[in-house]
Design a protein around this motif. Structure first.
Motif, PDB file in Angstrom:
ATOM      1  N   ASP A 211       0.881  -1.170   0.000  1.00 46.60           N
ATOM      2  CA  ASP A 211       0.000   0.000   0.000  1.00 46.60           C
ATOM      3  C   ASP A 211       0.915   1.216   0.000  1.00 46.60           C
ATOM      4  O   ASP A 211       1.298   1.732   1.054  1.00 46.60           O
ATOM      5  N   THR A 212       1.302   1.671  -1.177  1.00 50.17           N
ATOM      6  CA  THR A 212       2.347   2.690  -1.294  1.00 50.17           C
ATOM      7  C   THR A 212       1.943   4.030  -0.681  1.00 50.17           C
ATOM      8  O   THR A 212       2.805   4.844  -0.356  1.00 50.17           O
ATOM      9  N   ALA A 213       0.663   4.263  -0.489  1.00 55.24           N
ATOM     10  CA  ALA A 213       0.216   5.511   0.149  1.00 55.24           C
ATOM     11  C   ALA A 213       0.606   5.554   1.621  1.00 55.24           C
ATOM     12  O   ALA A 213       0.570   6.616   2.241  1.00 55.24           O
ATOM     13  N   ARG A 214       0.986   4.408   2.182  1.00 55.26           N
ATOM     14  CA  ARG A 214       1.348   4.338   3.600  1.00 55.26           C
ATOM     15  C   ARG A 214       2.844   4.110   3.792  1.00 55.26           C
ATOM     16  O   ARG A 214       3.286   3.682   4.858  1.00 55.26           O
ATOM     17  N   ASP A 230      -3.971   4.414  21.948  1.00 52.57           N
ATOM     18  CA  ASP A 230      -4.429   5.196  20.803  1.00 52.57           C
ATOM     19  C   ASP A 230      -4.270   4.345  19.554  1.00 52.57           C
ATOM     20  O   ASP A 230      -3.191   4.268  18.975  1.00 52.57           O
ATOM     21  N   THR A 231      -5.348   3.701  19.126  1.00 51.24           N
ATOM     22  CA  THR A 231      -5.265   2.796  17.987  1.00 51.24           C
ATOM     23  C   THR A 231      -5.104   3.534  16.663  1.00 51.24           C
ATOM     24  O   THR A 231      -4.938   2.902  15.620  1.00 51.24           O
ATOM     25  N   GLY A 232      -5.115   4.868  16.703  1.00 45.02           N
ATOM     26  CA  GLY A 232      -4.904   5.646  15.487  1.00 45.02           C
ATOM     27  C   GLY A 232      -3.445   5.873  15.161  1.00 45.02           C
ATOM     28  O   GLY A 232      -3.129   6.532  14.170  1.00 45.02           O
ATOM     29  N   ARG A 233      -2.541   5.321  15.981  1.00 39.75           N
ATOM     30  CA  ARG A 233      -1.127   5.550  15.697  1.00 39.75           C
ATOM     31  C   ARG A 233      -0.281   4.312  15.979  1.00 39.75           C
ATOM     32  O   ARG A 233      -0.680   3.422  16.741  1.00 39.75           O
ATOM     33  N   LEU A 234       0.862   4.281  15.325  1.00 44.60           N
ATOM     34  CA  LEU A 234       1.884   3.268  15.537  1.00 44.60           C
ATOM     35  C   LEU A 234       3.015   3.861  16.349  1.00 44.60           C
ATOM     36  O   LEU A 234       3.221   5.086  16.361  1.00 44.60           O
ATOM     37  N   LEU A 235       3.792   3.002  16.997  1.00 42.48           N
ATOM     38  CA  LEU A 235       4.999   3.409  17.697  1.00 42.48           C
ATOM     39  C   LEU A 235       6.173   2.701  17.050  1.00 42.48           C
ATOM     40  O   LEU A 235       6.170   1.476  16.927  1.00 42.48           O
ATOM     41  N   ILE A 236       7.164   3.462  16.622  1.00 48.90           N
ATOM     42  CA  ILE A 236       8.300   2.869  15.919  1.00 48.90           C
ATOM     43  C   ILE A 236       9.608   3.269  16.578  1.00 48.90           C
ATOM     44  O   ILE A 236       9.738   4.358  17.140  1.00 48.90           O
ATOM     45  N   CYS A 237      10.578   2.350  16.517  1.00 47.41           N
ATOM     46  CA  CYS A 237      11.941   2.630  16.969  1.00 47.41           C
ATOM     47  C   CYS A 237      12.831   2.696  15.735  1.00 47.41           C
ATOM     48  O   CYS A 237      12.748   1.829  14.862  1.00 47.41           O
ATOM     49  N   THR A 249      -2.618  10.068   8.483  1.00 49.74           N
ATOM     50  CA  THR A 249      -1.837  11.039   7.710  1.00 49.74           C
ATOM     51  C   THR A 249      -0.429  10.560   7.406  1.00 49.74           C
ATOM     52  O   THR A 249       0.255  11.138   6.563  1.00 49.74           O
ATOM     53  N   MET A 250       0.024   9.518   8.121  1.00 47.86           N
ATOM     54  CA  MET A 250       1.396   8.999   8.044  1.00 47.86           C
ATOM     55  C   MET A 250       2.417  10.044   8.498  1.00 47.86           C
ATOM     56  O   MET A 250       3.594   9.960   8.166  1.00 47.86           O
ATOM     57  N   LYS A 251       1.981  11.004   9.284  1.00 48.72           N
ATOM     58  CA  LYS A 251       2.890  11.991   9.857  1.00 48.72           C
ATOM     59  C   LYS A 251       3.638  11.360  11.027  1.00 48.72           C
ATOM     60  O   LYS A 251       3.043  10.717  11.890  1.00 48.72           O
ATOM     61  N   LYS A 252       4.932  11.597  11.060  1.00 48.46           N
ATOM     62  CA  LYS A 252       5.806  11.031  12.090  1.00 48.46           C
ATOM     63  C   LYS A 252       6.167  12.113  13.100  1.00 48.46           C
ATOM     64  O   LYS A 252       6.602  13.193  12.718  1.00 48.46           O
ATOM     65  N   THR A 253       5.987  11.799  14.398  1.00 48.16           N
ATOM     66  CA  THR A 253       6.284  12.748  15.464  1.00 48.16           C
ATOM     67  C   THR A 253       7.245  12.109  16.451  1.00 48.16           C
ATOM     68  O   THR A 253       6.989  11.007  16.956  1.00 48.16           O
ATOM     69  N   GLN A 254       8.343  12.781  16.743  1.00 46.06           N
ATOM     70  CA  GLN A 254       9.310  12.216  17.681  1.00 46.06           C
ATOM     71  C   GLN A 254       8.785  12.288  19.104  1.00 46.06           C
ATOM     72  O   GLN A 254       8.315  13.330  19.571  1.00 46.06           O
ATOM     73  N   LEU A 255       8.866  11.163  19.795  1.00 47.37           N
ATOM     74  CA  LEU A 255       8.480  11.094  21.207  1.00 47.37           C
ATOM     75  C   LEU A 255       9.689  11.195  22.124  1.00 47.37           C
ATOM     76  O   LEU A 255       9.626  11.825  23.175  1.00 47.37           O
ATOM     77  N   HIS A 256      10.783  10.528  21.736  1.00 47.97           N
ATOM     78  CA  HIS A 256      11.997  10.505  22.542  1.00 47.97           C
ATOM     79  C   HIS A 256      13.189  10.433  21.603  1.00 47.97           C
ATOM     80  O   HIS A 256      13.117   9.825  20.535  1.00 47.97           O
ATOM     81  N   ASP A 257      14.305  11.050  22.021  1.00 43.89           N
ATOM     82  CA  ASP A 257      15.481  11.059  21.158  1.00 43.89           C
ATOM     83  C   ASP A 257      16.549  10.064  21.602  1.00 43.89           C
ATOM     84  O   ASP A 257      17.657  10.080  21.088  1.00 43.89           O
ATOM     85  N   ARG A 258      16.219   9.178  22.538  1.00 45.62           N
ATOM     86  CA  ARG A 258      17.203   8.205  22.995  1.00 45.62           C
ATOM     87  C   ARG A 258      17.551   7.239  21.858  1.00 45.62           C
ATOM     88  O   ARG A 258      16.672   6.665  21.219  1.00 45.62           O
ATOM     89  N   ASP A 259      18.844   7.055  21.633  1.00 41.91           N
ATOM     90  CA  ASP A 259      19.314   6.149  20.601  1.00 41.91           C
ATOM     91  C   ASP A 259      19.310   4.707  21.129  1.00 41.91           C
ATOM     92  O   ASP A 259      19.224   4.474  22.338  1.00 41.91           O
ATOM     93  N   LEU A 260      19.361   3.741  20.212  1.00 41.67           N
ATOM     94  CA  LEU A 260      19.546   2.328  20.517  1.00 41.67           C
ATOM     95  C   LEU A 260      18.368   1.698  21.245  1.00 41.67           C
ATOM     96  O   LEU A 260      18.513   0.693  21.946  1.00 41.67           O
ATOM     97  N   VAL A 261      17.159   2.266  21.101  1.00 42.85           N
ATOM     98  CA  VAL A 261      15.960   1.632  21.643  1.00 42.85           C
ATOM     99  C   VAL A 261      15.581   0.480  20.714  1.00 42.85           C
ATOM    100  O   VAL A 261      15.458   0.659  19.504  1.00 42.85           O
TER     101      VAL A 261
END
Length: 317
Positions: A211-214, A230-237, A249-261
């Motif tokens: 699904d290339t739109a995503r 919140d089932t409207g969003r994913l959490l990614i590392c 919207t596929m907008k990405k928002t940073q939650l934390h800046d810790r590396d190596l999670v």
């Protein structure tokens, strides 16, 4: 994820002090939620279930499994019509690996398949019963590594034992998978991509169709999980931090800046749980599972190294 070495990792990973919490200290005043946590110990190869609110010791193991095949990179419970509750397992080494399914009630192995690369995740699509395994390449290191695949298996009936190979598609440094029951999509993350796939099946075939739109760009993606609040969003590392992705919207928002999670999830209570490595330590992780409510649980077995921690649940919706 980089090519790993355990030469100094067992000592560094097991003894590394807990990293700082990902949430402000003020959050620690709330009462911890009650849920169970499934962890895989890279050193022993054992998968163990613990009560989040008890010490992660051998005496407190509620359920365990010792799958063969190498490092336990993924372990998640799912519900099925034919086999009841099952455990999906991806385990391997830098050159080979095995995807397996076990029945939770009696730990009987129902199915397994070898994959020609380093499996980091396995997921099952509810409804079709299609199973997908994500494997990264066995060559190179860091951003220079190439290769990786998604391996698709289709069931011939309602039982896991009937799974047969259906498709293999290239996916650079494939690391994480998540079935999304709201959108009927299989999310996949790895390398520079987070994307979603439709699953198209017939009586004799199954295939992933992107699904290339995503599809969005990430930086060396490691993991994708639901936000149980919140089932409207994913959490990614990904390298450089943890992000939330709005599925509409596929907008990405940073939650934390810790590396190596290496894994990160939010429980329905709002509590966050995560695992991660430390600089100059074991590249898989440490022996700690972190919670934002002022608790860090060390897995207290000799030389334990935890890559991912999962909430004990069969799906989200």
């Amino acid at each position: 994820m980089d090519r790993r070495s355990l030469l100094k990792g067992v000592a560094a990973g097991a003894l590394a002090a807990p990293a700082a919490a990902l949430l402000p200290a003020g959050a620690a005043s709330a009462a911890p939620a009650a849920f169970d946590v499934l962890v895989g110990d890279i050193t022993s190869g054992r998968i163990m279930l613990f009560d989040r609110n008890k010490a992660f010791t051998s005496a407190n193991v509620k359920w365990s499994l010792d799958p063969a095949g190498g490092h336990p990179m993924e372990h998640r419970f799912r519900a099925t019509d034919g086999d009841g509750e099952i455990l999906l397992v991806a385990a391997g080494t830098t050159t080979s690996g095995t995807a397996s399914i076990y029945r939770r009630s009696d730990k009987q192995k129902l199915w397994s398949a070898n994959v020609p690369n380093y499996p980091h995740c396995i997921e099952r699509a509810r409804g079709t019963g299609v199973v997908v395994v994500a494997g990264r390449s066995d060559g190179g290191s860091g951003g220079t590594a190439t290769g990786g695949s998604l391996h698709v298996f289709r069931p011939q009936n309602k039982y896991s034992s009937s799974l047969v190979p259906a498709q293999t598609i290239p996916f650079h440094q494939a690391h994480g998978l998540l079935w999304d029951p709201q959108l009927d999509r299989m999310w996949a993350i790895g390398g520079s991509v987070l994307t979603a796939y439709r699953i198209e099946t017939t009586s004799t075939s199954a295939k992933l169709v992107e699904d290339t739109a995503r599809r969005i760009t990430v930086t060396r993606g490691h993991d994708v999980q639901p936000d149980y609040r919140d089932t409207g969003r994913l959490l990614i590392c990904e390298t450089g931090g943890v992000h939330a992705v709005d599925k509409a919207t596929m907008k990405k928002t940073q939650l934390h800046d810790r590396d190596l999670v290496k894994s990160y999830v939010q429980h329905a209570s709002g509590e966050q749980m995560w695992t991660g490595a430390v600089a100059d330590g074991n590249a898989f992780g440490t022996r700690y599972v972190h919670f934002n409510l002022g608790t860090t649980r060390p897995v207290e077995t000799a030389g334990a190294v935890v890559y991912r921690a999962r909430i004990d649940t069969t799906f989200y919706q």
